[in-house]
Scaffold this active site. Structure first.
Site, short mmCIF file in Angstrom:
data_model
loop_
_atom_site.label_atom_id
_atom_site.label_comp_id
_atom_site.label_asym_id
_atom_site.label_seq_id
_atom_site.Cartn_x
_atom_site.Cartn_y
_atom_site.Cartn_z
N PHE B 113 83.85 66.53 23.74
CA PHE B 113 84.27 65.30 24.40
C PHE B 113 84.07 65.44 25.89
CE2 PHE B 113 85.64 62.12 21.61
CZ PHE B 113 86.30 61.12 22.31
N GLN B 229 90.77 53.11 34.89
CA GLN B 229 89.56 53.72 34.34
C GLN B 229 88.60 52.70 33.74
OE1 GLN B 229 89.46 56.29 30.63
NE2 GLN B 229 89.00 57.81 32.19
N HIS B 231 85.60 52.63 31.31
CA HIS B 231 84.96 53.46 30.28
C HIS B 231 83.45 53.24 30.34
CE1 HIS B 231 83.88 55.01 26.34
NE2 HIS B 231 85.10 55.49 26.20
N LEU B 241 84.95 48.59 22.85
CA LEU B 241 84.74 50.00 23.10
C LEU B 241 83.76 50.64 22.11
CD1 LEU B 241 85.75 52.57 24.60
CD2 LEU B 241 87.38 52.83 22.76
N GLU B 244 83.59 57.50 22.99
CA GLU B 244 82.96 58.64 23.63
C GLU B 244 82.49 59.64 22.58
OE1 GLU B 244 84.47 59.72 27.46
OE2 GLU B 244 85.11 61.63 26.62
N ARG B 275 84.70 60.53 32.75
CA ARG B 275 84.35 59.11 32.61
C ARG B 275 84.04 58.41 33.91
NH1 ARG B 275 88.60 57.25 27.93
NH2 ARG B 275 87.56 58.37 26.24
N HIS B 342 89.26 49.95 30.81
CA HIS B 342 89.69 50.58 29.56
C HIS B 342 91.10 51.14 29.60
CE1 HIS B 342 89.42 52.76 25.86
NE2 HIS B 342 89.56 53.93 26.45
N ARG B 377 91.33 59.99 33.60
CA ARG B 377 91.78 60.58 32.34
C ARG B 377 90.59 61.08 31.55
NH1 ARG B 377 91.95 59.02 27.27
NH2 ARG B 377 91.66 56.77 27.50
#
Lengths: 300, 563, 375
Positions: B113, B229, B231, B241, B244, B275, B342, B377
């Site tokens: 990730f 954030q 994304h 979305l 990821e 991100r 996001h 994050r």
């Protein structure tokens, strides 16, 4: 056209009038039926419930036998349940070369092998897609004028859409309506058209099974249909043979005759009711045709 | 008047986890949610949950990645707690039945990730949030005698007693319209973020900043509200979305020239950089004319590289999304994405037990700012955050309840809220419609308070937000009924959203540097000397007041952040 | 690229409204909205709410077919409003107007909002929907086969939207039927190696007259499900495991019926209808018909049989002896049974998991090649 013909079990068992009427109608439509005598029951979804590979193998064998019929353009069945049950097996077989090889290794004992991509069509689809409604309408000798017909499809031939190839180009879940009109009849739409006759649970929950049959028949009565037509003999059993019991369960008189698809087509093509086996139904189709004068829709 | 030891608002992952923890600790618990619990936005979380469970891994590595990911704004004591407690929490989830994917030895499988130095993300296909949320709800159904559920109830006010302690809520039973006072020794806010402040956003329609605004209105400070954030992979079509996890499985990002441009921006981690880095990279490519699509405002995400069988097994949901919403088979062709709002790192300021400075008021999950995410994050850390701090808040609140009596409450707030609602319903049709104001707010935020910001744009946004706040007081609705009146709730949510927007804009103006998700083209460098601190916002009279709080550092000194 | 961006068009929505406070009956309400054709029916409804009438009631949240809030009936078919394109909905409508109603089988609260607690959630709770694993827990994870978790991910994918419950035909005539959503959820536990109560769950759901054997096998739920959970397929798996692995011989004739059909086809190659009924009641053997339960059923079916024979629908010969395929073929069938059933483990291909071969034609069954060849 020549077809590898799978008549199913029930048409040769408890609904022989289906088998007989198909045999009479085929030559009129220029269909040569090469019956797959060696093939076994499709399993009706029950064998697949028990053991998927067993159902897939038995049907792969049927498919392989069909593929051996010299000059046959496709395989044809006369039962919604066969169409659906066989279709589910075929989807699995066609999806994976590895699985097909595994199944074929069992068939190898008999020297049979299923090659991916068989075309298996119910008589209803064949009428619309192979023969064509325009051609069919030219063959009509006794138009079903004044006959109000309600279609009853049978679950296995209308769901799931994707697997059954139902889309905008092939509106197979509307073929019965198109056919009825082509034959000169009036289409009666009613709530139960594409619902379940209840046959699969006749031994497990008889009341719920017959309640379904009774309700859908009742809906057709309320919509003023003269009769129903169905491409599935299992539906026919629950709707016709069990109709007297269904009447008790839903608490109303029904008197709704149910025709097999070849019988409806046969009437329009000029065949006589008796030779189509219409006298063998539990619910006599008096509202369909006057036996003495052969006038369709004779009863008020 | 119903009364409980612990009353939890919001039934997403944080809320449900808090409920189970508090119940286990013997407290009398109630959980309240404006939608059925399994509809909470946690359900949309896709990719996975981070934990250093691999024997070759170390929670300190996870902690460092998180600190770095936060651009050194995260509070390291909280981060250490989260990362060290993660393995135990993930095992607990497995024990209660979460259907995590496995490797060939039957152990939990871990995927890659963003921003992670080794594979440490446990997952369930790409429906991890859904899987965990549903399993937690199974546990709530199992323990229905210990946890009372108020499903489809909407909170209109937090209650305080004379000494300022939080002592319950006023809430509306959405189904009947009946309003009630619910007393509690402790209230845990777990209502999620404020994504609907932006348009487009990946967030559900219910994510309207309710908890953030409610806490703010009774004097709880908000922290890091400027940290929003974007994304990197949201669908150009509709802002939805694309997880990821796709990049974790090997998908790549391509511009109009077919190049894998992340090489220029993050040569090491490439598509799996943090991100904010990836979003800025994409935004730059688009601004410099290398975007794709009819409006050249997209980027290609190429998932065809991933073996088809793996995609069907591990990325099922995006196969569906591609097919249903973009008409694309992602196993055969690339899909168009772009950065989209996001998550909000900021929120209600809490300590490591979820306690806010207001006695009796806790917060956990996206609504809170501990802060473990600081300025940015990492993917798969949010699911972890909700569970760790949800559990801690539940335990802490239960313990606090055990040693105190029930505070006094009156029906005064209830009467006031009933009057407020009646007034909204009675508003004449002279102002604007609620939906219009909301639309303008969303577009404004997405234009001026997005990936790249500057003083002029932010001030422009501030003016608009203030105007919209004034207009919202006259915004009229259509539904005059009591049963399931979604219209009047929408008007109340609009107020919450505007409060959140204002805090975000004010904080963004205040921070004159670029750090994490905040990038100011007029202050493009990170400035640790002056700005290595949190920006806190509290309600003072009618408007926001700014103060600062220190970043807690335990092991790691700030360093240059390169991926 | 497959994305086509057509300009916005006008679409008319006909929504079913019901205001419980008015004392009036439900009624239809039409609004015309303007959106690009690939946008969703939900977006259309939300535009109508925003522009014309904020009192329109519909549950919705994620807009991405993952929260399960917006279950409705569109043109009479169950599904998610956020998941249905406006152009497709118009194409499948009767008269060009998109009809949206609340889901079926559940009481209506207001407009398109139904009371799921009263039906859907009640049934889910009926199947004890949590993992039962009471013993001491390992320090780390339970080790389970990879395939087992992949397998139950299909049922874990259920978002509890209620679309399957909405149109379940068995539930329509038998409201107490536990139903597709709850039974799919039950499989999620039966198929989970960590659950300790596989047998107990299956006993419960097999013996309940409204359990797994009450499903009328109509595929409605398979088609309704937006997540390919295949609820009916999961019910069939529960039957399979209950019968073959747990040897549960339920009081509803479910297992006996299955065994009967399987055995009759092995012995005859074809279905023997007359044997099927008594054996389903009395037991899967030639003597089954002498069992009291079978006797009772035969007695009540006697009028049906007599009628059938009187009309020469079926011959007495068929009724008593059935019909068989040729001996050589019957032997081949028997060999197939023996070979497949003797495998130590059942082989089940699940297309949800395995997908389709890279080169496999995506054409559905029965469409075939242009010439429609049987080869």
């Amino acid at each position: 056209m020549k077809v590898a013909y799978w008549p199913g079990c029930v048409s040769r068992g408890f609904t022989p009038e289906l088998h007989g009427s198909m045999a009479k109608v085929a030559p009129l439509l220029d269909i040569e039926l090469v019956q797959l005598d060696r093939a076994s029951c499709c399993g009706a979804g029950v064998i697949a419930e028990h053991n998927q590979e067993l159902a897939d193998t038995l049907n792969a064998r049927t498919f392989a036998l069909a593929q051996q019929v010299d000059g046959a353009e496709l395989m044809m069945n006369i039962c919604s349940t066969c169409q659906g049950a066989q279709g589910e097996c075929q989807e699995r077989l066609d999806s994976s070369a590895e699985y097909r090889a595994q199944v074929n290794s069992t068939l190898a004992d008999e020297g049979l092998s299923y090659e991916k991509g068989l075309t298996n069509k119910n008589f209803l689809w064949l009428l619309v897609e192979e023969i064509g409604l325009e051609k069919l309408s030219g063959m009509v000798k006794r138009p079903l004028t004044n006959l109000k017909v309600g279609p009853f499809y049978g679950c296995y031939i209308v769901r799931p859409r994707d697997r059954l190839g139902i889309d905008e180009e092939h509106p197979r879940d509307h073929y019965l309506e198109q056919l009825i009109e082509t034959l000169g009849g009036t289409v009666i739409e009613y709530a139960g058209m594409r619902k379940c006759c209840g046959f699969p649970i006749i031994t497990m929950n008889k009341e719920a099974s017959l309640k379904q049959a009774g309700r859908h028949l009742g809906d057709a009565v309320d919509a003023d249909a003269d009769c129903l037509v169905t491409p599935c003999p299992l539906c026919h059993l629950n709707l016709d043979m069990q109709q007297p019991l269904a009447e008790k369960v839903v608490g109303r008189e029904l008197n709704m005759p149910v025709l097999h698809l070849p019988q409806l087509v046969g009437l329009a093509l000029g065949l006589e009711p008796k030779e189509l086996g219409l006298s063998r139904h539990v619910v006599k189709p008096t509202s369909v045709i006057d036996w003495s004068t052969s006038v369709v829709g004779a009863a008020a | 008047m119903p009364a409980h030891d612990v009353l939890i608002i919001g039934a997403g992952l944080a809320g449900q986890r808090a409920a189970l923890a508090a119940a286990k600790a013997g407290a009398s618990v109630a959980i309240l949610s404006k939608v059925h619990p399994v509809r909470s936005h946690s359900v949309a979380a896709a990719g996975g949950i981070n934990a250093a469970i691999n024997v070759a891994d170390d929670w300190r590595s996870h902690a460092y990645d998180t600190v770095k990911g936060s651009d050194f704004l995260g509070d390291q004591d909280a981060i250490e707690i989260m990362c060290s407690e993660a393995p135990k929490e993930v095992m607990h989830l497995e024990h209660i039945g979460v259907t995590f994917h496995r490797n060939d030895s039957g152990e939990l499988d871990l995927r890659a990730f963003g921003g992670a130095s080794m594979k440490r993300t446990a997952y369930v296909a790409d429906i991890t949030g859904q899987a965990i949320l549903h399993v937690l709800y199974e546990q709530l159904m199992k323990h229905h005698e210990q946890v009372e559920r108020y499903e489809e109830w909407f909170v209109t006010s937090l209650l305080q007693d004379d000494s300022g302690r939080c002592c319950g809520v006023v809430a509306r039973d959405v189904r009947s319209g009946r309003m009630e006072t619910l007393q509690a020794k402790n209230v845990i806010l777990a209502c999620g973020g404020a994504g609907q402040v932006y348009s487009p956003t990946t967030n559900a329609l219910i994510v309207t900043g309710d908890g953030i605004a409610q806490a703010y209105r009774i004097g709880a400070p908000l922290m890091d509200m400027e940290m929003v954030q974007y994304h990197p992979t949201t669908l150009v079509e509709n802002g939805l979305l694309i997880t990821e996890g796709a990049r974790g499985e090997g998908a790549t990002l391509l511009n109009s020239e077919g190049e894998r441009f992340m090489e220029k921006y993050a040569p090491n981690k490439m598509e799996l950089a943090s991100r904010d880095v990836v979003s800025r990279a994409e935004q730059t490519e688009i601004l410099e004319g290398r975007g794709v699509g009819a409006n050249k405002d997209g980027i290609y995400l190429d998932i065809t590289k991933v073996p088809r069988k793996r995609t069907l097994e591990a990325l099922r949901e995006i196969v569906n999304i591609g097919k249903d919403f973009a008409g694309v088979d992602i196993t055969r062709e690339p899909i168009m994405i772009r950065p989209g709002q996001h998550y909000i790192m900021g929120g209600v300021k809490t300590d490591v037990n979820g306690a806010t400075p207001i006695e009796g008021l806790y917060a956990a999950g996206e609504v809170a700012c501990v802060s473990v995410h600081g300025g940015n994050r990492l993917g798969a850390n949010s699911l972890l955050d909700t569970l760790i701090f949800g559990r801690r808040a539940g335990e802490h609140a239960a313990a606090r309840a055990a040693s105190m009596g029930l505070p006094d409450t009156s029906d005064a707030q209830l009467r006031e809220d009933v009057a407020t609602i009646d007034a909204i319903i009675a508003r004449p049709r002279t102002g604007r419609r609620v939906s219009e104001i909301k639309q303008e707010l969303g577009e404004t935020m997405n234009q001026y308070v997005a990936v790249y910001r500057d003083q002029e744009g932010l001030e422009q946004a501030h003016e608009i937000v203030k105007r919209l706040q004034a207009e919202s007081k006259d915004a009229y609705i259509d539904d005059k009924g009591a049963v399931f009146n979604q219209d009047v709730l929408g008007a109340i949510e609009l107020g919450y959203m505007l409060d959140c927007a204002e805090a975000t804009v004010v904080a963004a103006i205040e921070r004159k540097e670029s750090r994490g998700a905040q990038f100011r083209t007029d202050f493009p460098e990170r400035n640790d000397a002056e700005w290595l601190k949190h920006i806190d916002i509290s309600l003072n009279g009618d408007g926001p007041q700014i103060s600062y709080s220190a970043v807690t550092m335990t092991q790691w000194e700030p360093e240059e952040r390169k991926y | 690229m497959a994305e086509t961006h057509k300009p916005p068009e006008r679409f008319t929505l006909r929504m079913r409204r019901y205001d419980p406070e008015s004392g009036e009956a439900p009624y239809w309400d039409e609004h015309t909205i303007e959106l690009e054709p690939h946008r969703s029916v939900l977006e259309g409804i939300l535009q109508a709410k925003a522009k014309f009438d904020g009192s329109i009631g519909i549950r919705c949240s994620c807009r991405a077919a993952i929260c399960g809030s917006c279950g409705v009936r569109i043109n009479g078919e169950p599904g998610l409003a956020c998941h249905t394109h406006l152009d497709h909905a118009r194409a499948s409508s009767k008269d060009g107007v998109i009809e949206v109603e609340p889901m079926g089988n559940m009481p209506v609260i207001k407009d398109m909002i139904v009371d799921m607690d009263a039906v859907h959630w009640k049934k889910v709770q009926r199947v004890t929907p949590w993992l039962i694993n009471e013993g001491p827990q390992p320090e780390r994870e339970h080790l389970v086969p990879r395939e087992s978790m992949v397998d139950i991910t299909q049922t874990m994918a259920c978002i509890q939207c209620g679309a399957c419950v909405s149109d379940c035909l068995a539930m329509e005539v038998d409201p107490g039927f536990i139903g597709p959503a709850a039974l799919a959820k039950a499989y999620r536990f039966v198929g989970d190696p960590r659950d300790e109560e596989q047998r107990e769950r299956l006993l419960d759901l097999s013996e309940d007259p409204q359990g797994i054997y009450d499903c009328t096998h109509c595929f409605k739920c398979v088609e309704a499900c937006p997540k390919d959970v295949n609820p009916m397929g999961q019910i069939m798996r529960l039957r399979r495991i209950a019968g073959a692995d747990q040897h549960i011989n339920d009081q509803n004739n479910g297992h006996r019926h299955e065994e009967t059909v399987v055995t009759l086809i092995k012995d005859y190659g074809l279905l023997h209808e007359a044997e099927m009924i008594p054996r389903s009641y009395g037991g899967n053997s030639w003597f089954g018909k002498f069992h009291p339960a079978a006797g009772k059923e035969l007695l009540s079916s006697l009028p049906v049989a007599i009628r059938g024979i009187a009309k020469r629908k079926m011959s007495i010969k068929i009724a008593i002896f059935g019909h068989k395929i040729p001996k050589q073929d019957l032997n081949a069938v028997k060999r197939i049974y023996e070979k497949v059933e003797s495998k130590p483990e059942r082989y089940e291909l699940n297309l949800y998991v395995s997908g389709v071969d890279e080169d496999a034609e995506q054409t559905p069954v029965g469409v075939g090649s242009e010439e429609g060849s049987a080869k």
